[in-house]
Design an enzyme around this catalytic site. Sequence first.
Site, PDB file in Angstrom:
ATOM      1  CG  ASP A   1      -1.911  -1.056   1.314  1.00 14.77           C
ATOM      2  OD1 ASP A   1      -1.880  -1.959   0.468  1.00 14.77           O
ATOM      3  OD2 ASP A   1      -2.760  -1.003   2.229  1.00 14.77           O
TER       4      ASP A   1
ATOM      5  CG  HIS B   1       3.120  -8.603   0.383  1.00 15.01           C
ATOM      6  ND1 HIS B   1       2.681  -9.699   1.093  1.00 15.01           N
ATOM      7  CD2 HIS B   1       2.736  -7.514   1.106  1.00 15.01           C
ATOM      8  CE1 HIS B   1       2.061  -9.299   2.189  1.00 15.01           C
ATOM      9  NE2 HIS B   1       2.076  -7.976   2.221  1.00 15.01           N
TER      10      HIS B   1
ATOM     11  CB  SER C   1       9.555   2.843   4.802  1.00 12.91           C
ATOM     12  OG  SER C   1       9.493   2.885   6.205  1.00 12.91           O
TER      13      SER C   1
END
Length: 295
Positions: free
Chosen positions: A113, A169, A256
């Site tokens: 996301d 991921h 990040s």
Amino acid sequence: MIKYYDRKTKNYQIEKVAGEKMIRWTYSSPVGMKLLEAVVKKKMCSSFYGWYLDRRISRRKINPFVNKFDMDLSIAEKKLREFSSFNDFFYRKLKPSARSIDSHEDSLISLGDGKVLAYEHIDLDNLVQVKGLTYSLKELIKSPAIASKYQKGTCLILRLCPTDYHRFHFIDSGTCETSYRIKGAYYSVNPMALQKVEKLFCENKREWSIFRSDHFGDILHIEVGATFVGSIIQTYTPQHRVARGAEKGYFKFGGSTVLLFFEENKIKIDADIIEQTKLGIETYVVFGEKIGNRL
């Protein structure tokens, strides 16, 4: 003010920034910049705050944070009262039903996301940080031989702000090699900071690895830490096969960034993302969402 593009509504939204006043003051005032260089960007500062956020006492920060940013925790695996610390809440896992992963083998999906920028036909010595500021992939990973594979390829930059889901991921099935760590500073990755610190990604702590994907070639995967990010945690096992959507790792507290580099003629990014990137505007995406195609 940070404007981003919402693909669902096809409208622009204004991002709610955690600690916006402090970030703006730090990166725009002479005193703030001196404090930044002397203290804030140092490992000791981020490590100490990270230590505090791992403690049970930090749980008291969770409710105010959730309420301020109107966060939906119904999609998290744990209930609000079950988090053992603020960091436990911050790198929370989601329920399997929370995100739908596009399973078509030709679909390029988002690794997490956040707000994404995409650059095609890249020049390795002039990668765009923000308008007017560039950096080199060789400097970023400190490996000229690996960097050279991605000349004229595609670069994706996914920025995770503190309110986002902070696990990342694999975008395809395949095998990932060992991650290499590069020590560095802890500047914010907020767009306000990117406009002030030259070659910021090359200054910050980061890790990189090669993901040998089944459908998109050899992908260079780079995680960049930021202010108050105590750790970049890799949860995958090197050289073991993974499925599309498998977890690679997560960040502890802080904004990040993850960067992906693809070889030339491997992928085509969706037109709306490219269009917004050319305008200097990020596009909001979620993990598993289709953002492009295999060529």
